[in-house]
Design a protein around this motif. Structure first.
Motif, short mmCIF file in Angstrom:
data_model
loop_
_atom_site.label_atom_id
_atom_site.label_comp_id
_atom_site.label_asym_id
_atom_site.label_seq_id
_atom_site.Cartn_x
_atom_site.Cartn_y
_atom_site.Cartn_z
N ARG A 351 12.65 14.41 -65.76
CA ARG A 351 13.66 13.05 -65.71
C ARG A 351 13.93 13.46 -64.29
O ARG A 351 14.01 14.53 -63.63
CB ARG A 351 15.36 13.56 -66.50
N TYR A 352 14.04 12.25 -63.43
CA TYR A 352 14.41 12.48 -61.65
C TYR A 352 14.62 11.85 -60.98
O TYR A 352 15.19 10.64 -62.26
CB TYR A 352 12.64 12.63 -61.09
N PRO A 353 15.98 11.25 -60.51
CA PRO A 353 16.79 10.02 -59.77
C PRO A 353 16.32 9.61 -59.45
O PRO A 353 15.74 8.88 -58.86
CB PRO A 353 17.61 11.26 -58.48
N TYR A 354 16.61 8.08 -60.68
CA TYR A 354 15.58 6.29 -60.21
C TYR A 354 16.29 5.83 -60.91
O TYR A 354 16.94 5.52 -61.83
CB TYR A 354 14.18 6.94 -60.68
N GLY A 355 16.39 4.39 -59.81
CA GLY A 355 16.74 2.84 -60.93
C GLY A 355 18.92 3.21 -60.97
O GLY A 355 18.89 4.21 -59.59
N PRO A 356 18.89 2.18 -61.31
CA PRO A 356 20.33 1.67 -61.49
C PRO A 356 20.77 2.11 -62.46
O PRO A 356 20.58 3.07 -63.42
CB PRO A 356 20.13 0.13 -61.98
N VAL A 377 27.95 11.48 -69.81
CA VAL A 377 27.46 12.11 -68.87
C VAL A 377 27.01 11.45 -67.44
O VAL A 377 26.66 11.18 -67.20
CB VAL A 377 26.12 14.01 -68.88
N SER A 378 28.02 11.54 -66.56
CA SER A 378 27.54 10.36 -65.13
C SER A 378 28.63 9.86 -64.41
O SER A 378 29.88 10.10 -65.01
CB SER A 378 27.62 8.86 -66.25
N ASP A 379 28.19 10.29 -63.44
CA ASP A 379 29.19 9.63 -62.39
C ASP A 379 30.70 8.37 -62.36
O ASP A 379 31.25 8.17 -61.46
CB ASP A 379 28.28 9.95 -60.49
N GLY A 380 29.73 7.30 -63.13
CA GLY A 380 30.92 6.62 -63.44
C GLY A 380 30.74 5.02 -62.41
O GLY A 380 31.68 3.96 -63.23
N TRP A 381 29.12 5.67 -61.96
CA TRP A 381 29.38 3.96 -60.41
C TRP A 381 28.60 2.83 -61.83
O TRP A 381 27.15 2.85 -61.61
CB TRP A 381 28.95 4.19 -59.50
N ASP A 382 28.93 2.69 -62.58
CA ASP A 382 28.67 1.43 -63.58
C ASP A 382 27.70 0.55 -62.93
O ASP A 382 28.44 -0.65 -62.22
CB ASP A 382 29.26 1.45 -64.82
N ASN A 383 26.79 -0.37 -62.88
CA ASN A 383 26.41 -1.46 -61.87
C ASN A 383 25.41 -2.02 -62.42
O ASN A 383 25.15 -2.99 -61.33
CB ASN A 383 25.51 -0.78 -60.50
#
Length: 484
Positions: A351-356, A377-383
């Motif tokens: 895994r790596y940081p990528y995408g919406p 488990v998320s920062d909650g910025w649902d977009n």
């Protein structure tokens, strides 16, 4: 019967606990360091002014070291405002928490108190007792020489033996030998290369540069004195320098620390070392799960590996590391586990940081399996699209599962400075801040207070129980009990 004031107090405490778990006053993906510090300082001032007892009690919770030090400092700065009973309880909590903090953090706290002119009798006693309880005063004097000098001066302490001359006599005037082997090694290291390897790594490194010692030779010979985390931090650089003896035992590393290390490796190295890294992560997860292993039934997890999980340059890939650690911990806790990464990837190691952040789609996928527990488990910025995750959870809770057959908890590793809390997905879904994946089982239980179905009396009883256990337990690193 809960009064409106009790409900407000419960909300305030939960909001502060989430902030104290997640925020370190550093830059995050969506807010800079100034915003983080300003928001956090307001919460500390608000809690101290309105709920001093509860503010002090949070020292017994799994808050991060940054906020623990801030709480200690503010309690000591405002000692005149506390009652005698409050001062007694606070003194015990402070002493216990300081014993669990890393020494560099405590020494920075003591220096901050000195700069602020906080030098009341209780502060001096706390500094004195903490220094007296250190297992190896000579080690501290060598490794944290300036900080120890500052603390001794601030508390007006008298030192026995070699420590006083070592700390306060100029180096050039000190000719006779010290009785302590470590202090004597430090003295000899000024002119003798062989003595360098009897010192702690961080001190020896400066002497090695002074003597012009080759990096490979230095790392090979200092390897036996490296701590576990120093080995982890140095092994890649040591391998590049040809010092093959510097190897970290990954199987003994804490879960989130290990996950952070794994994510720092290039993808091709992760693939090459797949068996080693996976075995280490699973071993760390089994230690963190303890007797809870296999007791959580059918578990689905929505795990955030979107671009914002990069975090910031100060907290690089921290949100993703928490999600990766939670993946392996939930794998151990569950009888049956369904992981759903936002990217759609199936290999957690790559895994790596990528995408919406398409939380809504993944939450729908998870709920189709009717799990006993759903962890997000998320920062909650649902977009993608905005707000779909919260709407899915609202409909699920109000229309399809009002009886709570599926327990849903959102764990958020990122503090939202603008909202003074961690970002939430839906009002009916309990949300808790998380900093380390190891804390997941306790936080899932604690999150029930954020659901609005329990009041201040039950929350206070839970805090009182945690405080009693925190003060009475024999070891600082023993896990705290779960919420009842």
């Amino acid at each position: 019967m809960e009064t409106p004031a009790d409900l407000v107090a419960a909300e305030d405490v939960l909001l502060f606990v989430n902030a104290a778990i997640t925020s370190t006053g550093q830059r995050e993906f969506h807010s800079d360091a100034g915003e983080q510090r300003m928001s956090l300082d307001f919460l500390h001032a608000y809690m101290l002014g309105n709920y001093r007892d509860l503010y002090a009690a949070t020292l017994a919770l799994n808050i991060n070291d940054h906020n623990a030090a801030l709480i200690v400092r503010r309690l000591l700065e405002s000692a005149k405002e506390a009652t005698p009973e409050q001062r007694r309880t606070e003194g015990r909590l402070i002493a216990r928490r300081l014993a669990a903090l890393p020494p560099p953090r405590v020494y920075r706290l003591f220096r901050g108190l000195r700069r602020a002119g906080v030098n009341n009798r209780r502060t001096r006693a706390i500094v004195r007792d903490w220094l007296a309880a250190r297992p190896d005063p000579a080690f501290d004097a060598v490794k944290y020489r300036g900080a120890v000098k500052s603390a001794v001066r601030h508390a007006h302490l008298r030192l026995d033996g070699d420590l006083g001359p070592f700390l306060f006599e100029p180096v050039g005037r000190r000719r006779e030998e010290f009785g302590s082997p470590l202090l004597e090694a430090w003295r000899r290291a000024h002119y003798e290369q062989s003595a360098v390897y009897d010192l702690p790594y961080t001190v020896a490194e400066g002497f090695a540069a002074k003597h012009g010692i080759d990096r490979e030779v230095f790392l090979e010979r200092i390897a036996p004195r490296l701590t576990r985390l120093e080995r982890l931090r140095l092994q890649s650089a040591a391998r590049a320098a040809g010092a093959d003896s510097v190897r970290a035992d990954l199987a003994t590393m804490p879960l989130t620390r290990l996950a952070t290390y794994v994510l720092s490796l290039p993808l091709d190295e992760r693939a090459t070392r797949r068996a080693e890294l996976t075995a280490a992560l699973r071993a760390a997860a089994r230690r963190a799960a303890g007797p809870r292993a296999g007791t959580w039934g059918r578990v689905a997890a929505v795990l955030d590996d979107s671009f914002s999980s990069f975090g910031s340059t100060r907290k690089r890939r921290r949100p993703l590391a928490v999600a990766l650690g939670c993946h392996f911990l939930l794998e151990v806790l569950a009888e049956e586990f369904l992981p759903l990464w936002l990217s759609g990837g199936r290999d957690p190691l790559l895994r790596y940081p990528y995408g919406p952040t398409p939380l809504g789609e993944r939450i729908l996928d998870a709920l189709e399996h009717r799990p006993d527990r759903l962890l997000i488990v998320s920062d909650g910025w649902d977009n993608a699209p905005p707000g779909l995750g919260g709407e899915v959870l609202r409909v699920w809770r109000t229309r399809l599962d009002p009886g709570h057959r599926t327990g849903v908890v959102h764990l958020n590793p990122v503090y939202d400075a603008e909202g003074f809390d961690v970002r939430r997905l839906a009002p009916g879904v309990p949300t808790a801040g998380v900093r380390d994946a190891e804390d997941l089982p306790t936080l899932v239980e604690f999150a029930r207070f954020a659901e609005g179905r329990t009041g201040m009396a039950e929350l206070r009883a839970h805090l009182d129980a945690r405080v009693r256990h925190f003060l009475d337990r024999p070891e600082p690193d023993e896990p705290l009990p779960e919420a009842p």
